[in-house]
Enzyme design. Structure first.
Site, PDB file in Angstrom:
ATOM      1  N   THR A 160       0.871  -1.195   0.000  1.00  0.00           N
ATOM      2  CA  THR A 160       0.000   0.000   0.000  1.00  0.00           C
ATOM      3  C   THR A 160       0.908   1.245   0.000  1.00  0.00           C
ATOM      4  OG1 THR A 160      -0.241  -0.111   2.413  1.00  0.00           O
ATOM      5  CG2 THR A 160      -1.995  -1.084   1.086  1.00  0.00           C
ATOM      6  N   THR A 197      -1.729  -2.015  10.205  1.00  0.00           N
ATOM      7  CA  THR A 197      -2.069  -2.333   8.817  1.00  0.00           C
ATOM      8  C   THR A 197      -0.923  -3.130   8.284  1.00  0.00           C
ATOM      9  OG1 THR A 197      -3.351  -0.357   8.540  1.00  0.00           O
ATOM     10  CG2 THR A 197      -2.732  -1.495   6.553  1.00  0.00           C
TER      11      THR A 197
END
Lengths: 412, 412
Positions: A160, A197
């Site tokens: 990401t 995350t």
């Protein structure tokens, strides 16, 4: 920017028999970007995982936990994992759960297995519904290119805000058998104990009984993914999964097995390597810091002190500036929450430099010695509490201008 | 940069009878800068304070606590306060204590009182010995300009990384008497509950019995200086002192006194004003955020949630960017440590905009509504936990590029 973190080399990421990976560009976040990953496991494989403790646990995490629980209750084994980036499917309520289940349904239909045999994972923006039709539309392409040597592509597919793919591979010998293990990870900001995350997937070709794998993944996570922090934020989606395909010669059927410890230590070592790559690629990171706290009464208080240092924005900006403002470390130790800490017994080292002794400035400490260490890209902060024999280590990075830029602009 | 924080106006800072202030340029940190402050109290005044809970409590804090304890044990009352900036005299061991005591000795000699009647305070760099000779050399000049209307100069004299002086003044009527109270504060980074490199001094002209003042200062601190945070770091030197000179008409001799509550609320109000000025001048702050957590089981869990939000670097950078990335707030609530939190009962407001309802995105929420609120310089984050009737409020600021710059360069 990344701290001393060479890119993994595709050719060095060894296939793990019984584990295949396929990716697709599903257009979930941006066009022309790998954002969907399917992993499949041979029959007979076992799977175990640890997940975020965040109360806003994302929909895919809830489904993955339920599907693993179904296996433990005697259901069919897990045979596939599906990961999308671009959207975390977190804080999305019932529609979010339905979308996570729809992903499993479609992957199961295409692979000819049951939906409960699929574990779904998502990472990206929170509080927005998953564009599940894009995920479903991308699955056939991902499944069409399933291959055992797709690890490097898989590492890229789960990125990401990561600036580089993260992967590691190891072949070793345990109990006379060759054992191969390969893994990938992702995560940059929002990394913290009990995970962030952060996604990690590790495949090993040993045969490992389910209760053994359950214990092994917890042990390894506590010493790897649960011992890293960038900014103290724990995310809604973090997961670390270990799959044992059982295709190699090693078989470990109980915690008393003579090869268990060697396998555990090898798995912990490669897990730590995968976790540390996340810190080295921490958002805006320019320094890699090892915080080692020793001589505590128990591991818990050592971790408290290590995390107080690792989370202090004042400490982190001082490291960014290569400024030996070591009083900030002492202040962080002081507010870590050990109520009966006797600071007059405390020593502090920066690498090999004794900075504070007996709670005060070491009379022999010279500013230029601290300055010399602070200029390094890798620094060890060592705290001796003088209270007992326990210890804990945490890895973190500094806080830079780029951290603010990346996180201020993430969604733009 | 400061958020909507007008400079205090010298003419509006009312003298408090029986309380005088004098400053000097002692050259402790830099030449030509006010860095030494002496405050004196009339005979009959009472003094109470709250101090940092950091285990590396600085030498002057240790001496101040001991001298207040001596009063409680029947010793002579406090008659003077001495504050230096430029050096915190923290983590300095026995020499640090000797330097703090030497400061008291010399101030007492010049003022004709006992050393135990002086409270010393320091703020600045940690882990370096106080240049006590400079402090001592500066005391005569500070004492020579002692005046009742020196509040604005005093506010300037205690600044460190502050970009502007902080002060407030109030005249009110309680129980038929006019009551005047004036205070100053300082502190920018490192502000947090249980206090930080934060100093606050408040003088009131009421007569307040010692046990009443002890309770009053704790009550006011919990709702002001202990409810603000910039970066979560708690310093070694934080102190909040209230002095009641007894020169006015109001006298409160017990907690049951009919005027106690009115006095308490007035003191709490001005203390909150002094504390909020610190946040408005937070290092690099561009936004002032009020985090209000309601419907909790008790105040403690409401504070946990409020601080998790207020300390999250991801939340703080999103506010800096005016980005309504509200999932980051939900994630912070999720890891705040309420193990049995039912997220499906939780609502989240940004000012008047209902962002999340029942733990998920409010179906009526539109991104442009969130965006509109996020552009404001003052924002209220309101969390309804749906568990009970308790509440807590915390004030904080965003995390900007300038925070990193200021703290990376602090000592250069």
């Amino acid at each position: 920017m990344a701290v001393n973190s060479p890119l993994p080399v595709a050719a060095e990421l060894k296939p793990v028999n019984g584990f295949e990976l396929g990716f697709a560009e599903a257009g979930i976040k941006k066009p022309n970007r790998k954002d969907l990953l399917v992993m499949t496991l041979a029959e007979g494989a076992t799977v175990a995982g640890v997940f975020t403790t965040n109360r806003f646990c994302a929909a895919p995490v809830q489904v993955s936990k339920a599907n693993l629980a179904a296996v433990a209750a005697g259901g069919k084994p897990i045979r596939a994992l599906v990961v999308n980036t671009g959207n975390a499917n977190a804080a999305t309520g019932e529609p979010g759960l339905a979308n996570a289940r729809a992903t499993c349904d479609e992957a199961a239909r295409l692979l000819g297995i049951d939906a409960q045999q699929v574990l779904p994972f998502s990472t990206g923006v929170i509080l927005e519904q998953l564009p599940v039709q894009k995920v479903i539309a991308g699955l056939p392409a991902a499944i069409a290119n399933l291959k055992a040597d797709n690890w490097f592509n898989a590492a890229e597919a789960i990125m990401t805000t990561d600036t580089q793919p993260k992967a590691a591979s190891l072949t070793t010998h345990i109990g006379g058998h060759e054992v191969t293990m390969t893994g990938i990870s992702k995560g940059a900001g929002m990394i913290k104990p009990n995970m962030a995350t952060m996604l990690g997937y590790l495949a090993i070709d040993a045969k490992v009984a389910q209760p053994v794998l359950d214990e092994l993944v917890r042990y390894a996570a506590d010493r790897s993914f649960n011992a890293i922090t960038i900014d103290g934020d724990t995310s809604t989606n973090d997961s670390f999964i270990v799959a044992a395909t059982g295709t190699g010669g090693l078989a470990v059927d109980s915690l008393d097995h003579p090869d268990y410890e060697a396998l555990r230590d090898a798995v912990t070592g490669i897990s730590r390597h995968l976790a540390q790559q996340i810190i080295r690629d921490g958002e805006g990171a320019t320094k890699f810091m090892t915080i080692s706290v020793e001589q505590g009464r128990d591991m818990a208080e050592c971790r408290k002190v290590a995390y107080a240092i690792a989370h202090s924005p004042l400490v982190k900006t001082a490291f960014f500036a290569s400024d030996p403002n070591l009083g900030r470390i002492l202040a962080a130790i002081g507010y870590a929450g050990i109520d009966d800490l006797d600071t007059s017994k405390l020593d502090l080292y920066l690498d090999d430099v004794l900075v504070a002794r007996a709670g005060g400035r070491n009379p022999d400490y010279r500013e230029e010695d601290g300055q010399r260490v602070m200029k390094n890209a890798e620094i060890v902060v060592r705290v001796l509490l003088g209270r007992g024999g326990a210890e804990a280590t945490v890895w973190t990075c500094d806080l830079s201008h780029d951290y603010v830029s990346i996180n201020a602009d993430y969604r733009s």
